[in-house]
Motif scaffolding. Structure first.
Motif: not given
Length: 579
Positions: A232-245
């Motif tokens: 379920l986690e594969a396609m769920q829109l819940v990010a575990t991390q992010m990059t910016t810029g």
């Protein structure tokens, strides 16, 4: 199956079934095939279990290429060598047929009529005693008839597992329990050293708490037989991390993405390309959730880039020099609302340009669960996989320019569908084989090249559109259109043909698509190097992401390895690049 359990399953699709190749005497000029119907809308429930004829609808956007992908098919020495040396599965039932259609090459791709598909039915009509289903899009390959959402409780013997269903009322996995059968789990195919899939200790997987979609059918005893899994986690829109810029986006795709490969879990990165650079302390879960809501909306459509690596270790197949070429494909993902949980998720369909292979994977449109999560053929259990969702309004949102409408993604989809169909037949010998100049990544990129050329000829240089652009130069769509023009030229110059040389197989009407080209290894390698940025999957992903990021795209990046049960003695190897 009793009602409390059966009500927890949903049909995989409104229309789906098992394709059946017609006998030579049953063939029709429309190039259609039979289907044994397994799912229908409620209005046509009486057709379940019956056969119907499937053909293309006259309004399908794919009709423009169908005749070019209809070929006479006769095996030759290349085909027989592939069968003998690699045990690849080729369309033996079609050998000697004339004018093999794209639907016939799909239904006849394997020795048995076991290709299950979802259909985009435009019309269902009765002709005499028979029913005809006319479709608008390629059939999507699927695995199973129904789907459920469960967690694994533990093994129940003889490849049976106790599962607990998701309860929509409580929004937790405290629903009824049942025992399901997973006959293909753990099987080792002839000639292989590693099982294709594993459910060993899957109840201890970090992904188990989040749940698994199970795809399959109920047997005559009412037992659910599992054909594929999808975390379920594969396609769920819940990010575990992010990059910016912009700089972090470039660094991520060029250097850091594959450095720390998550095993038995999934890492989802919100690549916030157009945001300012933020300190690590600022990148909280709350910020990731907010930025996800701001960047991705219900019904958004993305171009996707799929790659996978390989498996080394004591039981694996360690690649020479430790370099795993891996695999590449495009696809399309749409943000939908999950029918079980109500949360937003991606609905992803790969457009797999896939050479003939011993696993029996068929080139074409394949849903994520059937390609990655199949217990018989899926890759997620043993190799690292990645999906990059690319959202850029200039590319992914349709246009209205005066009385003309067009959708860049539809053009890309058409070219990929044509390429996939040609890969099923090869150049008429039933064999698509991998060479440096002919491969999943080369010919996926060739499809993108062809789509850009078509957009240039049919839209960008259309006199009517040019006049409209001059008269409405300040309109929103006109300015977005100008940015698309600049973007596509940059994709050509920086990625597809960086040396200004168009590979021979990419020219004209692409009549040599999927051909086993003459010239030997050296000649094919030299030809491939002339468009070197499309030679290896990781390089192609890297280059396309950089170009798109430069023009303001936003990305959602998914990666993971060994997703499922335990497979001892293997080490996941990310896709590599030499250049």
């Amino acid at each position: 199956m009793n009602n409390p359990i059966s009500n927890l399953y949903r049909p995989i699709a409104p229309w789906s079934g098992r394709l059946i190749l017609p006998q030579p005497s049953q063939r029709k000029p429309d190039g259609g095939v039979f289907i044994q119907i397994q799912n229908t809308p409620s209005s046509h429930r009486f057709l379940v279990g019956k056969q119907a004829w499937v053909k293309w609808h006259s309004t399908s956007h794919h009709t423009l290429w169908l005749s070019r992908a209809t070929l006479d098919l006769k095996f030759d020495s290349t085909t027989y060598n592939s069968i003998e040396k690699t045990q690849a599965i080729h369309p033996k039932r079609l050998d000697g047929w004339q004018k093999v259609s794209p639907l016939e090459s799909l239904a006849g791709a394997r020795p048995d009529d076991d290709v299950q598909v979802e259909l985009n039915v435009i019309s269902a009509t009765q002709e005499g005693n028979s029913w005809v289903l006319s479709i608008g899009d390629e059939p999507y390959q699927i695995a199973g008839v129904k789907k459920g959402l469960v967690t694994f409780v533990g093994p129940a013997g003889d490849r049976r597992y106790r599962v607990r269903h998701y309860n929509p009322a409580s929004k937790a996995f405290n629903g009824p329990e049942e025992i399901v059968f997973c006959p293909d789990a753990g099987a080792i195919r002839s000639g292989q050293t590693v099982e294709q899939s594993s459910l060993v200790n899957i109840e201890k997987s970090p992904l188990n708490a989040g749940g698994w979609y199970i795809y399959g059918h109920s047997d005559s005893q009412g037992t659910f037989v599992v054909a594929a899994l999808e975390p379920l986690e594969a396609m769920q829109l819940v990010a575990t991390q992010m990059t910016t810029g912009r700089q972090e986006t470039q660094d991520y795709y060029v250097a850091s993405k594959w450095q720390n490969l998550p095993q038995r879990r999934i890492e989802k990165t919100l690549v916030d390309n157009n945001n300012k650079v933020l300190a690590a302390s600022e990148r909280t879960a709350a910020l990731r959730e907010r930025r996800t809501r701001e960047l991705w909306y219900l019904n958004d459509v993305a171009l996707t880039i799929h790659t996978f690596g390989w498996r080394g270790g004591p039981r694996g197949n360690n690649p020479p020099l430790g370099l795993a070429p891996g695999h590449f494909s495009f696809g399309f993902a749409k943000v939908i609302r999950d029918e079980f949980t109500g949360h937003l998720r991606f609905d992803l369909v790969h457009r797999q340009v896939y050479a003939h292979n011993k696993e029996g994977i068929i080139s074409g449109a394949i849903r994520w669960h059937a390609y990655v999560g199949s217990l018989k053929r899926g890759w997620m259990y043993t190799v690292p996989i990645s999906e990059v969702m690319l959202r850029m309004p200039e590319l992914t949102v349709p246009y209205q320019l005066g009385d003309r409408t067009f959708d860049p993604l539809k053009t890309i989809e058409q070219e990929l569908a044509f390429t996939c169909a040609r890969y099923r037949t090869g150049p008429g010998n039933g064999a698509s084989v991998v060479t440096p100049a002919t491969s999943c990544v080369k010919d996926s990129c060739q499809s993108l090249f062809a789509a850009i050329n078509r957009l240039d000829a049919e839209v960008l240089n259309d006199p009517t559109i040019r006049r409209w652009m001059q008269d409405n130069s300040q309109s929103f769509d006109a300015q977005r259109f100008q940015r698309l023009d600049t973007l596509l030229k940059d994709v050509l110059d920086r990625m597809l043909i960086p040396l200004g040389y168009v590979p021979k197989g990419w020219r004209g009407d692409r009549e040599y698509l999927a051909a086993h080209r003459q010239g030997g290894l050296l000649g094919n390698t030299i030809e491939a190097l002339r468009s070197w940025k499309t030679m290896l999957p990781r390089r192609a992903e890297m280059e396309l992401a950089q170009v798109m990021a430069r023009h303001g795209a936003t990305f959602w990046d998914i990666k993971g390895a060994m997703l499922g049960g335990e497979v001892p003695g293997i080490v996941p190897i990310p896709p590599g690049t030499l250049l």
